[in-house]
Motif scaffolding. Sequence first.
Motif, PDB file in Angstrom:
ATOM      1  N   THR A 106     -20.792   6.087-125.479  1.00  0.00           N
ATOM      2  CA  THR A 106     -20.036   6.507-124.314  1.00  0.00           C
ATOM      3  C   THR A 106     -19.363   7.822-124.677  1.00  0.00           C
ATOM      4  OG1 THR A 106     -19.604   4.212-123.710  1.00  0.00           O
ATOM      5  CG2 THR A 106     -18.187   5.880-122.718  1.00  0.00           C
ATOM      6  N   ILE A 107     -19.565   8.836-123.848  1.00  0.00           N
ATOM      7  CA  ILE A 107     -19.024  10.169-124.127  1.00  0.00           C
ATOM      8  C   ILE A 107     -17.938  10.483-123.108  1.00  0.00           C
ATOM      9  CG2 ILE A 107     -19.558  12.627-124.322  1.00  0.00           C
ATOM     10  CD1 ILE A 107     -22.484  11.723-124.920  1.00  0.00           C
ATOM     11  N   THR A 108     -16.773  10.893-123.609  1.00  0.00           N
ATOM     12  CA  THR A 108     -15.676  11.266-122.712  1.00  0.00           C
ATOM     13  C   THR A 108     -15.126  12.632-123.099  1.00  0.00           C
ATOM     14  OG1 THR A 108     -14.082  10.084-124.093  1.00  0.00           O
ATOM     15  CG2 THR A 108     -14.975   8.884-122.213  1.00  0.00           C
ATOM     16  N   LEU A 109     -14.630  13.338-122.102  1.00  0.00           N
ATOM     17  CA  LEU A 109     -13.978  14.630-122.310  1.00  0.00           C
ATOM     18  C   LEU A 109     -12.502  14.462-122.005  1.00  0.00           C
ATOM     19  CD1 LEU A 109     -16.472  16.930-120.390  1.00  0.00           C
ATOM     20  CD2 LEU A 109     -16.433  16.465-122.835  1.00  0.00           C
ATOM     21  N   ALA A 110     -11.640  15.036-122.823  1.00  0.00           N
ATOM     22  CA  ALA A 110     -10.209  14.970-122.568  1.00  0.00           C
ATOM     23  C   ALA A 110      -9.863  15.714-121.281  1.00  0.00           C
ATOM     24  CB  ALA A 110      -9.424  15.525-123.750  1.00  0.00           C
ATOM     25  N   ASP A 111     -10.608  16.781-120.982  1.00  0.00           N
ATOM     26  CA  ASP A 111     -10.389  17.572-119.769  1.00  0.00           C
ATOM     27  C   ASP A 111     -11.750  18.027-119.266  1.00  0.00           C
ATOM     28  OD1 ASP A 111      -9.650  19.338-117.770  1.00  0.00           O
ATOM     29  OD2 ASP A 111      -8.344  20.550-119.039  1.00  0.00           O
ATOM     30  N   SER A 112     -12.092  17.696-118.041  1.00  0.00           N
ATOM     31  CA  SER A 112     -13.399  18.078-117.512  1.00  0.00           C
ATOM     32  C   SER A 112     -13.328  19.274-116.561  1.00  0.00           C
ATOM     33  CB  SER A 112     -14.052  16.888-116.810  1.00  0.00           C
ATOM     34  OG  SER A 112     -13.249  16.478-115.716  1.00  0.00           O
ATOM     35  N   ALA A 113     -12.144  19.818-116.353  1.00  0.00           N
ATOM     36  CA  ALA A 113     -11.977  20.993-115.493  1.00  0.00           C
ATOM     37  C   ALA A 113     -11.287  22.086-116.299  1.00  0.00           C
ATOM     38  CB  ALA A 113     -11.161  20.634-114.257  1.00  0.00           C
ATOM     39  N   LEU A 114     -12.084  22.832-117.030  1.00  0.00           N
ATOM     40  CA  LEU A 114     -11.543  23.851-117.921  1.00  0.00           C
ATOM     41  C   LEU A 114     -11.456  25.200-117.220  1.00  0.00           C
ATOM     42  CD1 LEU A 114     -13.596  22.945-121.104  1.00  0.00           C
ATOM     43  CD2 LEU A 114     -11.278  22.235-120.532  1.00  0.00           C
ATOM     44  N   THR A 115     -10.458  25.973-117.615  1.00  0.00           N
ATOM     45  CA  THR A 115     -10.342  27.347-117.151  1.00  0.00           C
ATOM     46  C   THR A 115     -10.597  28.271-118.332  1.00  0.00           C
ATOM     47  OG1 THR A 115      -7.954  27.357-117.549  1.00  0.00           O
ATOM     48  CG2 THR A 115      -8.683  26.737-115.339  1.00  0.00           C
ATOM     49  N   VAL A 116     -10.680  29.548-118.062  1.00  0.00           N
ATOM     50  CA  VAL A 116     -10.986  30.538-119.097  1.00  0.00           C
ATOM     51  C   VAL A 116     -10.050  30.369-120.282  1.00  0.00           C
ATOM     52  CG1 VAL A 116     -11.047  32.999-119.606  1.00  0.00           C
ATOM     53  CG2 VAL A 116     -11.893  32.164-117.428  1.00  0.00           C
ATOM     54  N   GLY A 117     -10.629  30.314-121.475  1.00  0.00           N
ATOM     55  CA  GLY A 117      -9.852  30.230-122.703  1.00  0.00           C
ATOM     56  C   GLY A 117      -9.505  28.817-123.140  1.00  0.00           C
ATOM     57  N   GLU A 118      -9.772  27.814-122.314  1.00  0.00           N
ATOM     58  CA  GLU A 118      -9.462  26.431-122.691  1.00  0.00           C
ATOM     59  C   GLU A 118     -10.612  25.787-123.454  1.00  0.00           C
ATOM     60  OE1 GLU A 118      -6.426  24.687-119.379  1.00  0.00           O
ATOM     61  OE2 GLU A 118      -8.552  24.447-118.985  1.00  0.00           O
ATOM     62  N   THR A 119     -10.270  24.764-124.206  1.00  0.00           N
ATOM     63  CA  THR A 119     -11.253  23.916-124.877  1.00  0.00           C
ATOM     64  C   THR A 119     -10.882  22.474-124.563  1.00  0.00           C
ATOM     65  OG1 THR A 119      -9.951  23.765-126.913  1.00  0.00           O
ATOM     66  CG2 THR A 119     -11.569  25.564-126.781  1.00  0.00           C
ATOM     67  N   THR A 120     -11.760  21.552-124.904  1.00  0.00           N
ATOM     68  CA  THR A 120     -11.446  20.146-124.710  1.00  0.00           C
ATOM     69  C   THR A 120     -12.033  19.313-125.837  1.00  0.00           C
ATOM     70  OG1 THR A 120     -11.399  18.333-123.111  1.00  0.00           O
ATOM     71  CG2 THR A 120     -13.463  19.558-123.278  1.00  0.00           C
ATOM     72  N   THR A 121     -11.384  18.200-126.111  1.00  0.00           N
ATOM     73  CA  THR A 121     -11.885  17.276-127.117  1.00  0.00           C
ATOM     74  C   THR A 121     -12.954  16.387-126.497  1.00  0.00           C
ATOM     75  OG1 THR A 121      -9.765  17.255-128.270  1.00  0.00           O
ATOM     76  CG2 THR A 121     -11.257  15.418-128.716  1.00  0.00           C
ATOM     77  N   VAL A 122     -14.073  16.271-127.196  1.00  0.00           N
ATOM     78  CA  VAL A 122     -15.163  15.380-126.798  1.00  0.00           C
ATOM     79  C   VAL A 122     -15.111  14.180-127.729  1.00  0.00           C
ATOM     80  CG1 VAL A 122     -17.664  15.140-126.575  1.00  0.00           C
ATOM     81  CG2 VAL A 122     -16.567  17.336-126.069  1.00  0.00           C
ATOM     82  N   THR A 123     -15.102  12.991-127.152  1.00  0.00           N
ATOM     83  CA  THR A 123     -15.085  11.763-127.943  1.00  0.00           C
ATOM     84  C   THR A 123     -16.353  10.976-127.646  1.00  0.00           C
ATOM     85  OG1 THR A 123     -12.676  11.703-127.830  1.00  0.00           O
ATOM     86  CG2 THR A 123     -13.790   9.659-128.472  1.00  0.00           C
ATOM     87  N   ILE A 124     -17.052  10.585-128.698  1.00  0.00           N
ATOM     88  CA  ILE A 124     -18.283   9.808-128.564  1.00  0.00           C
ATOM     89  C   ILE A 124     -18.043   8.467-129.244  1.00  0.00           C
ATOM     90  CG2 ILE A 124     -20.757   9.725-129.024  1.00  0.00           C
ATOM     91  CD1 ILE A 124     -20.563  12.851-129.313  1.00  0.00           C
ATOM     92  N   ASN A 125     -18.044   7.396-128.450  1.00  0.00           N
ATOM     93  CA  ASN A 125     -17.828   6.039-128.960  1.00  0.00           C
ATOM     94  C   ASN A 125     -19.163   5.315-129.043  1.00  0.00           C
ATOM     95  OD1 ASN A 125     -14.798   5.559-129.056  1.00  0.00           O
ATOM     96  ND2 ASN A 125     -15.061   6.427-127.020  1.00  0.00           N
ATOM     97  N   PHE A 126     -19.537   4.912-130.250  1.00  0.00           N
ATOM     98  CA  PHE A 126     -20.772   4.164-130.460  1.00  0.00           C
ATOM     99  C   PHE A 126     -20.476   2.675-130.564  1.00  0.00           C
ATOM    100  CE2 PHE A 126     -21.990   8.359-132.047  1.00  0.00           C
ATOM    101  CZ  PHE A 126     -23.241   8.513-131.467  1.00  0.00           C
ATOM    102  N   ASN A 127     -21.456   1.845-130.218  1.00  0.00           N
ATOM    103  CA  ASN A 127     -21.285   0.398-130.296  1.00  0.00           C
ATOM    104  C   ASN A 127     -21.531  -0.142-131.704  1.00  0.00           C
ATOM    105  OD1 ASN A 127     -24.087   0.875-130.153  1.00  0.00           O
ATOM    106  ND2 ASN A 127     -24.459  -1.156-129.309  1.00  0.00           N
ATOM    107  N   GLU A 128     -21.945   0.713-132.620  1.00  0.00           N
ATOM    108  CA  GLU A 128     -22.150   0.337-134.019  1.00  0.00           C
ATOM    109  C   GLU A 128     -21.997   1.585-134.880  1.00  0.00           C
ATOM    110  OE1 GLU A 128     -26.839   0.360-134.871  1.00  0.00           O
ATOM    111  OE2 GLU A 128     -26.315  -0.979-133.223  1.00  0.00           O
TER     112      GLU A 128
END
Length: 78
Positions: free
Chosen positions: A13-35
């Motif tokens: 399952t992949i989630t983004l901390a922020d999915s609406a970024l503006t110029v100069g922003e970044t976001t943390t991507v989290t990937i949760n595996f079942n194993e």
Amino acid sequence: NTRPADTTGPTATITLADSALTVGETTTVTINFNEPVTNFDANDIVLTNANGTLSTLTPNANRTVWTAIFTPTANVND
């Protein structure tokens, strides 16, 4: 002692901390595996239509949660 082979791959399952970024922003991507997952890196992720780049992936101690920073390409409006 024997046990059956694990013939199914992990799910994620992949989630983004922020999915609406503006110029100069970044976001943390989290990937949760079942194993636990080993030998996983940014080259395993296809970013063809992502309009950005992903930093080095960092696992938790159990290797079930991996995080990275997504940086959008400059001047992208999508």
